[in-house]
Design a protein around this motif. Structure first.
Motif, short mmCIF file in Angstrom:
data_model
loop_
_atom_site.label_atom_id
_atom_site.label_comp_id
_atom_site.label_asym_id
_atom_site.label_seq_id
_atom_site.Cartn_x
_atom_site.Cartn_y
_atom_site.Cartn_z
N VAL A 1 0.87 -1.17 0.00
CA VAL A 1 0.00 0.00 0.00
C VAL A 1 0.92 1.22 0.00
N VAL A 2 0.70 2.13 -0.94
CA VAL A 2 1.54 3.32 -1.05
C VAL A 2 0.86 4.50 -0.36
N VAL A 3 1.55 5.06 0.61
CA VAL A 3 1.07 6.25 1.32
C VAL A 3 2.23 7.24 1.38
N GLU A 4 1.98 8.45 0.91
CA GLU A 4 2.99 9.51 0.89
C GLU A 4 4.30 9.03 0.24
N GLY A 5 4.17 8.24 -0.83
CA GLY A 5 5.33 7.77 -1.58
C GLY A 5 6.06 6.58 -0.98
N ASN A 6 5.60 6.08 0.16
CA ASN A 6 6.23 4.93 0.81
C ASN A 6 5.40 3.67 0.60
N HIS A 7 6.08 2.59 0.25
CA HIS A 7 5.41 1.30 0.11
C HIS A 7 5.36 0.63 1.48
N TYR A 8 4.15 0.30 1.92
CA TYR A 8 3.95 -0.42 3.18
C TYR A 8 3.72 -1.89 2.84
N PHE A 9 4.65 -2.73 3.32
CA PHE A 9 4.61 -4.17 3.07
C PHE A 9 3.81 -4.87 4.17
N PRO A 10 3.10 -5.96 3.81
CA PRO A 10 2.46 -6.74 4.87
C PRO A 10 3.52 -7.28 5.82
N ALA A 11 3.22 -7.30 7.11
CA ALA A 11 4.19 -7.75 8.11
C ALA A 11 4.68 -9.16 7.83
N ASP A 12 3.82 -10.02 7.29
CA ASP A 12 4.25 -11.40 7.03
C ASP A 12 5.15 -11.53 5.81
N ALA A 13 5.40 -10.40 5.10
CA ALA A 13 6.31 -10.41 3.95
C ALA A 13 7.75 -10.12 4.36
N LEU A 14 7.96 -9.80 5.65
CA LEU A 14 9.30 -9.46 6.13
C LEU A 14 10.14 -10.71 6.41
N SER A 15 11.43 -10.62 6.11
CA SER A 15 12.40 -11.65 6.50
C SER A 15 12.79 -11.32 7.93
N GLN A 16 12.13 -11.95 8.90
CA GLN A 16 12.22 -11.59 10.31
C GLN A 16 13.65 -11.54 10.87
N GLU A 17 14.56 -12.32 10.30
CA GLU A 17 15.92 -12.35 10.84
C GLU A 17 16.66 -11.02 10.69
N HIS A 18 16.11 -10.11 9.88
CA HIS A 18 16.77 -8.83 9.65
C HIS A 18 16.18 -7.68 10.49
N PHE A 19 15.30 -7.99 11.43
CA PHE A 19 14.61 -6.94 12.17
C PHE A 19 14.76 -7.10 13.68
N ARG A 20 14.92 -5.94 14.34
CA ARG A 20 14.98 -5.92 15.80
C ARG A 20 14.11 -4.74 16.27
N ALA A 21 13.14 -5.03 17.12
CA ALA A 21 12.26 -3.99 17.64
C ALA A 21 13.05 -2.97 18.46
N THR A 22 12.62 -1.72 18.42
CA THR A 22 13.24 -0.65 19.20
C THR A 22 12.15 0.04 20.03
N ASP A 23 12.58 0.91 20.92
CA ASP A 23 11.65 1.71 21.71
C ASP A 23 11.33 3.04 21.04
N HIS A 24 11.97 3.31 19.91
CA HIS A 24 11.80 4.59 19.21
C HIS A 24 10.38 4.74 18.68
N GLN A 25 9.81 5.95 18.82
CA GLN A 25 8.49 6.25 18.28
C GLN A 25 8.49 7.66 17.71
N SER A 26 7.55 7.91 16.82
CA SER A 26 7.31 9.25 16.31
C SER A 26 5.81 9.39 16.11
N VAL A 27 5.35 10.62 15.96
CA VAL A 27 3.91 10.85 15.83
C VAL A 27 3.62 11.60 14.53
N CYS A 28 2.67 11.09 13.78
CA CYS A 28 2.16 11.75 12.58
C CYS A 28 0.74 12.24 12.92
N PRO A 29 0.42 13.48 12.61
CA PRO A 29 -0.89 14.01 12.98
C PRO A 29 -2.08 13.22 12.41
#
Length: 93
Positions: free
Chosen positions: A17-45
């Motif tokens: 799904v493309v929003v503001e020029g960014n492709h959002y991939f389904p979570a199950d399409a990720l190769s999980q071994e390349h990801f580590r959750a962080t505590d970082h957050q940001s807010v979009c209005p």
């Protein structure tokens, strides 16, 4: 679509799904071994509060290079359960 960093395929899907020029991939399409959750957050209005993953390839860390909205606002409901990329991650079709 594919998301690639340092030659590694981080995500691959024909259902983005493309929003503001960014492709959002389904979570199950990720190769999980390349990801580590962080505590970082940001807010979009209009989308809500984003959470981030570090992307890791061969020990190299790309901090906060993937983001998602765990509980997006109603206007952004189409990106719930989806992940987008930046910071040098190449998204190609």
């Amino acid at each position: 679509m594919r998301a690639i960093w340092k030659g590694a395929v981080l995500a691959e899907s024909d259902d983005t799904v493309v929003v503001e020029g960014n492709h959002y991939f389904p979570a199950d399409a990720l190769s999980q071994e390349h990801f580590r959750a962080t505590d970082h957050q940001s807010v979009c209005p209009w989308k809500g509060t984003a959470s981030y993953y570090d992307v890791i390839v061969d020990g190299d860390v790309n901090a906060h290079a993937a983001w998602y909205y765990p509980t997006p606002k109603e206007a952004a409901r189409e990106i719930k359960g989806r992940v987008a990329f930046w910071r040098g991650v190449e998204v190609t079709g």
